[in-house]
Design a protein around this motif. Structure first.
Motif, mmCIF file in Angstrom:
data_model
loop_
_atom_site.group_PDB
_atom_site.id
_atom_site.type_symbol
_atom_site.label_atom_id
_atom_site.label_comp_id
_atom_site.label_asym_id
_atom_site.label_seq_id
_atom_site.Cartn_x
_atom_site.Cartn_y
_atom_site.Cartn_z
ATOM 1 N N VAL A 136 -12.799 11.564 -36.412
ATOM 2 C CA VAL A 136 -11.813 10.531 -35.383
ATOM 3 C C VAL A 136 -10.581 10.634 -35.801
ATOM 4 O O VAL A 136 -10.089 10.740 -36.986
ATOM 5 C CB VAL A 136 -12.315 9.500 -35.496
ATOM 6 N N ALA A 137 -9.671 10.691 -34.588
ATOM 7 C CA ALA A 137 -8.015 10.856 -35.130
ATOM 8 C C ALA A 137 -7.655 9.720 -35.765
ATOM 9 O O ALA A 137 -8.177 8.595 -35.725
ATOM 10 C CB ALA A 137 -7.220 11.290 -33.878
ATOM 11 N N PRO A 138 -6.712 9.774 -36.741
ATOM 12 C CA PRO A 138 -6.322 8.633 -37.651
ATOM 13 C C PRO A 138 -5.815 7.427 -36.750
ATOM 14 O O PRO A 138 -6.195 6.238 -37.063
ATOM 15 C CB PRO A 138 -5.166 9.051 -38.515
ATOM 16 N N GLY A 139 -5.235 7.656 -35.577
ATOM 17 C CA GLY A 139 -4.718 6.427 -34.933
ATOM 18 C C GLY A 139 -5.859 5.967 -34.122
ATOM 19 O O GLY A 139 -5.467 4.536 -33.471
ATOM 20 N N ILE A 140 -6.909 6.532 -33.836
ATOM 21 C CA ILE A 140 -8.032 5.914 -33.077
ATOM 22 C C ILE A 140 -8.929 4.995 -34.045
ATOM 23 O O ILE A 140 -9.094 3.679 -33.862
ATOM 24 C CB ILE A 140 -8.730 6.901 -32.601
ATOM 25 N N GLY A 141 -9.297 5.431 -35.012
ATOM 26 C CA GLY A 141 -10.084 4.715 -36.082
ATOM 27 C C GLY A 141 -11.822 4.482 -35.313
ATOM 28 O O GLY A 141 -11.798 4.711 -34.236
ATOM 29 N N THR A 142 -12.417 3.962 -36.188
ATOM 30 C CA THR A 142 -13.694 3.699 -35.829
ATOM 31 C C THR A 142 -14.049 2.353 -34.887
ATOM 32 O O THR A 142 -15.023 2.338 -34.394
ATOM 33 C CB THR A 142 -14.696 3.601 -37.083
ATOM 34 N N ALA A 143 -13.194 1.376 -35.256
ATOM 35 C CA ALA A 143 -13.252 0.218 -34.368
ATOM 36 C C ALA A 143 -13.488 0.554 -32.839
ATOM 37 O O ALA A 143 -14.227 -0.466 -32.091
ATOM 38 C CB ALA A 143 -12.122 -0.727 -34.609
ATOM 39 N N SER A 144 -12.684 1.353 -32.316
ATOM 40 C CA SER A 144 -12.959 1.795 -30.749
ATOM 41 C C SER A 144 -14.152 2.333 -30.408
ATOM 42 O O SER A 144 -14.564 2.405 -29.536
ATOM 43 C CB SER A 144 -11.714 2.612 -30.393
ATOM 44 N N MET A 145 -14.691 3.038 -31.588
ATOM 45 C CA MET A 145 -16.033 3.632 -31.353
ATOM 46 C C MET A 145 -17.332 2.807 -31.600
ATOM 47 O O MET A 145 -18.355 3.124 -31.268
ATOM 48 C CB MET A 145 -16.039 4.883 -32.208
ATOM 49 N N ARG A 146 -17.148 1.765 -32.234
ATOM 50 C CA ARG A 146 -18.344 0.946 -32.715
ATOM 51 C C ARG A 146 -19.185 0.285 -31.326
ATOM 52 O O ARG A 146 -20.320 0.616 -31.509
ATOM 53 C CB ARG A 146 -17.740 -0.711 -33.210
ATOM 54 N N PRO A 147 -18.514 -0.087 -30.282
ATOM 55 C CA PRO A 147 -19.554 -0.443 -29.430
ATOM 56 C C PRO A 147 -20.503 0.574 -28.605
ATOM 57 O O PRO A 147 -21.447 0.500 -28.565
ATOM 58 C CB PRO A 147 -18.757 -0.872 -28.293
#
Length: 195
Positions: free
Chosen positions: A69-80
């Protein structure tokens, strides 16, 4: 490692380990012959690859993204998306194991032993018994999902909550404790301990 699912920009790959309750399975001995996937000798067959035959188990999966995952995106946006896919996959696995009438229970927030915030989901289901002293085992399952260091961890499992005592009464030999409260506490502690 295998591809678990795909996003428009990455593949999500995972590595899973699976454990079942061999002592309880052994204690049931000949009583296992009427459980689905039992053989003529009364041994409950466990196939780790297919996940068939075990109704008290624990698993842990490490997920990662390829490419990362790109550093600016992070895992928080992927969590749901990951939580939703993990829940769907867990339910599919339970159906493949022979569980019936899966019902989603409550969802809550919890913390892992390492302090990570986790989404914890409860499921209830039944495991049919063929020609046995009961019609089905009542089963409870828990699934935890959290992010760590740019990837995700998924851990969960199931245990019997009703009917086990009757099956153990029909078994010969040493009898392990069949305490649903103890099983729940042990499973939740295992989930919280995954790194």
């Amino acid at each position: 490692m295998s591809t678990v699912f795909r996003t428009p920009t990455a593949s999500v790959v995972g590595h899973t380990v699976l454990y079942d309750d061999a002592a309880l399975r052994k204690a049931l001995g000949d009583a296992n012959s009427y459980l689905p996937n039992g053989d003529a000798k009364g041994n409950l067959m466990i196939d780790i690859d297919d996940g068939i035959g075990s109704w008290r188990f624990f698993f842990a999966t490490a997920l990662s993204f390829r490419p990362p995952v790109a550093p600016g995106i992070g895992t928080a946006s992927m969590r749901p998306m990951v939580v939703s896919e993990a829940r769907r996959s867990f339910e599919d696995d339970m159906r493949a194991r022979g569980f019936k009438d899966i019902d989603r229970g409550r969802s809550q927030r919890a913390r892992t032993r390492g302090g990570k915030r986790m989404s914890l989901n409860k499921l209830t289901t039944r495991y049919p018994i063929e020609d046995g002293p009961i019609d089905a085992l009542d089963i409870e399952g828990w699934l935890g999902v959290w992010s760590t260091g740019g990837s995700f961890r998924i851990a969960g499992g199931c245990y019997p909550t009703g009917g086990l005592e009757t099956l153990l009464d029909a078994a010969d030999g040493d009898r392990p404790e069949g305490d649903p409260g103890g099983y729940r506490d042990e499973l939740l502690e295992l989930i919280r301990s995954v790194q």
